[in-house]
Design an enzyme around this catalytic site. Structure first.
Site, PDB file in Angstrom:
ATOM      1  N   LYS A 107       0.856  -1.199   0.000  1.00  0.00           N
ATOM      2  CA  LYS A 107       0.000   0.000   0.000  1.00  0.00           C
ATOM      3  C   LYS A 107       0.887   1.243   0.000  1.00  0.00           C
ATOM      4  CE  LYS A 107      -3.857   2.009   2.661  1.00  0.00           C
ATOM      5  NZ  LYS A 107      -4.693   1.842   3.864  1.00  0.00           N
TER       6      LYS A 107
ATOM      7  N   SER B  88      -9.505   2.003   3.024  1.00  0.00           N
ATOM      8  CA  SER B  88      -8.624   2.721   2.155  1.00  0.00           C
ATOM      9  C   SER B  88      -7.599   1.837   1.430  1.00  0.00           C
ATOM     10  CB  SER B  88      -7.897   3.823   2.918  1.00  0.00           C
ATOM     11  OG  SER B  88      -7.135   3.274   3.958  1.00  0.00           O
TER      12      SER B  88
ATOM     13  N   SER C 212      -9.747  -0.145   7.364  1.00  0.00           N
ATOM     14  CA  SER C 212      -9.197  -0.009   6.018  1.00  0.00           C
ATOM     15  C   SER C 212      -8.536  -1.231   5.408  1.00  0.00           C
ATOM     16  CB  SER C 212      -8.208   1.160   5.979  1.00  0.00           C
ATOM     17  OG  SER C 212      -8.938   2.365   6.060  1.00  0.00           O
TER      18      SER C 212
END
Lengths: 98, 495
Positions: free
Chosen positions: B79, B154, B178
């Site tokens: 990420k 996210s 997330s």
């Protein structure tokens, strides 16, 4: 948007160093209002005598020996600087307070 | 079976047996990325050359007979809020569009030391603020199960990458859901570890008392294998727990005995999509067995926890995002003086959701509001923790839906932030209490969209999460775990 709310939004934006457009200010007024709604909701709960939780784990402060260790090389520290002057971050002048 | 369709455990096995080289494995994923990425857009930055370099090194070391980590040669996606030295790290924000970290996050160092090739940096909601990846300053990622739907957020890009076979594993971060929410929407296993279990050093912070690096994978075994590698105390992170890491794989197949399971009434309830409730309950029926004691349990603070989170997280964010001022790194707007530069930089560099959260947090922390907002929220947080502690006296594990609905359409919620916040309702309270929590695929809706189940355990009981997840995977059976990617223009691509 009332004069009060405008002042509030501008005050918070100033604290946060956030330049907002007029449209954004209007949106933020609604947002701040809803923050108060959220606060009102959690105030419904009786928290008398309850300690606030800043940290979920009960760790004492993590110490280390006071021994100098290698740090980042200066060049690496400065490598992302938008503007640089030798070993300084170069910024516009600091305006004196009005 | 194509290499890119295999799990990390399967890849680890064939690599160890030298049936295949890491270069072949990485190439398989790179080809897969080339084929499906244009339609899915999971990645912000691709690092194929670096990945192949690492693969070659691993192959050479293996050829020499060196003893390697089980994950050596198994690639991974990261990420884009985790610092990777010399590799652009953006947090999907204009503010860090050109930021090149001068150091590696501790978790990245662990991956590199184990010999895991990094495939690239994945898309996310800007600064990890969001539940759909639509808040990315760059582009929207698409759910491989339905390209018109969001992958969640996210950690959306990471979820897309693993789900579509572009990486067997991905790192994400979870502050208020997330990892678990996108895992649920994309049919994956997503772990949020106990707070402090995994180092946050190098994870670009959003809310420091809530953030955790975690793992997205295809199943529990893969997840456990990677947690073995990244968990552990880190002197560079003062919130990291000085606790040994067990071998999470060792107990995975042990028989579960006399487990007391609490079904959270509010997370299986009337305000959720009926299909989600049905599918989740169906898998939970696996616990109708003399080895288990399953009962509904109430968590009345659920909604108050959500509200407390939406004061605490923005408050911490307003502090963590104060560093973005155009001085030392990132985007800078031109101005005649520093003060104007700060305000212009932040006004134009941050996206709308980031600005909303900064404003919310600044307000909640400001004089006159601090006690009523922030302190009260922190007290509610204490009550949430106490509630879990009380429940865990009578139960070993808590279960419920991982998300209230299946994946929603792109554009559906982006204009109503409050609606968007509700998609994390199942995940937030565990985060407030710092508990380990795992989302896994329980089944599909009638539209063919994944439905996620969530398991929550007491602190440091990730081993129990994995054990139960394994058990449930077996009961669930071998569902089609991969989306059938039929893509446009006659270029069909099937898994």
């Amino acid at each position: 948007m009332t004069a009060d709310l405008t002042r509030e939004v501008e005050h918070i934006a100033r604290l946060a160093r956030l330049e907002l457009t007029e449209d954004e200010k209007i949106e933020m007024a609604g947002l701040l209002s809803s923050v108060l709604d959220t606060a009102r909701k959690i105030q419904e709960i009786d928290t008398t005598g309850v300690e606030p939780t800043a940290h979920v784990i009960d760790l004492a402060a993590a110490f280390r020996e006071d021994v100098v260790k290698p740090s980042l090389y200066l060049n690496r520290v400065l490598q992302n600087a938008p503007r640089r002057n030798k070993s300084y971050f170069y910024v516009p002048r600091i305006k004196s307070l009005e | 079976m194509k290499l890119y369709a295999m799990t990390a455990v399967q890849l680890s096995s064939i690599l160890a047996k030298k049936e295949v080289s890491s270069v072949e494995v990485v190439n398989s994923f790179l080809e897969r990325i080339e084929s499906v990425e244009p339609y899915l857009k999971a990645f912000i930055t691709h690092t194929p050359a670096l990945a192949l370099d690492m693969a070659k090194t691993v192959d050479q070391r293996r050829a020499k007979g060196e003893k390697l980590h089980p994950l050596a040669g198994v690639p991974i996606a990261i990420k884009d809020n985790i610092c990777t030295q010399n590799i652009r790290t953006t947090c999907a924000s204009k503010m860090l569009d050109n930021f090149i970290p001068p150091y590696d996050a501790t978790v990245i160092t662990s991956l590199k030391n184990a010999g895991m090739p990094l495939l690239g940096k994945t898309n996310m909601d800007e600064f990890a603020m969001g539940s759909s990846t639509e808040n990315s300053a760059f582009f929207v990622s698409r759910n491989p199960w339905d390209l018109s739907c969001v992958p969640g957020g996210s950690s959306g890009g990471s979820a897309v990458a693993v789900s579509a076979g572009m990486a067997p594993l991905a790192l994400g971060s979870d502050t208020g859901g997330s990892i678990r929410q996108p895992a649920s929407l994309c049919g994956l296993t997503g772990l949020r570890p106990t707070y402090g279990r995994v180092s946050r050093y190098g994870l670009i912070p959003f809310a420091s008392s809530l953030d955790q690096v975690g793992i997205l994978s295809l199943d529990a075994r893969d997840n456990a294998l990677l947690l073995n590698l990244i968990a552990g105390h880190d002197p560079m992170d003062s919130t990291s727990l000085p606790v040994d890491v067990p071998d999470y794989l060792r107990t995975m197949d042990s028989e579960l005995q006399n487990l007391r399971i609490g079904v959270i009434k509010q997370n299986i309830g009337p305000d959720f999509s009926p299909e989600v409730t049905t599918v989740v309950k169906e898998l939970l029926s696996a616990f109708n067995d003399s080895n288990f004691f399953m009962e509904e349990v109430s968590f009345p603070l659920r909604d108050y926890g959500l509200n407390a989170y939406y004061i605490i997280a923005p408050s911490e964010a307003s502090s963590n995002l104060a560093r973005y001022d155009g001085v030392r790194f990132g985007y800078r707007a031109e101005a005649e003086d520093t003060d104007t530069m700060f305000s212009k930089t932040r006004g134009t560099g941050f996206g709308p959701e980031a600005k909303r959260r900064i404003m919310t947090g600044t307000y909640a922390l400001s004089a006159g509001y601090y006690d009523a907002c922030y302190v009260q929220a922190m007290k509610v947080r204490t009550l949430v923790r106490r509630e879990y502690e009380a429940i865990f006296k009578n139960f070993d594990l808590l279960v419920g839906a991982a998300t209230p609905t299946t994946a929603f359409k792109i554009g559906d919620k982006i204009d109503s932030p409050l609606q968007m916040y509700l998609s994390d309702i199942c995940n937030i309270n565990d985060a407030l209490a710092g508990l380990p929590s795992l989302a896994m695929l329980s089944g599909f809706s009638s539209q063919g969209l994944p439905v996620g189940l969530q398991l929550t355990a007491p602190p440091l009981k990730e081993d129990l999460l994995f054990q139960v997840a394994c058990f449930l995977e077996e009961k669930r059976g071998d569902l089609a775990k991969r989306p059938n990617l039929e893509l446009n223009e006659g270029e069909g691509s099937r898994v």
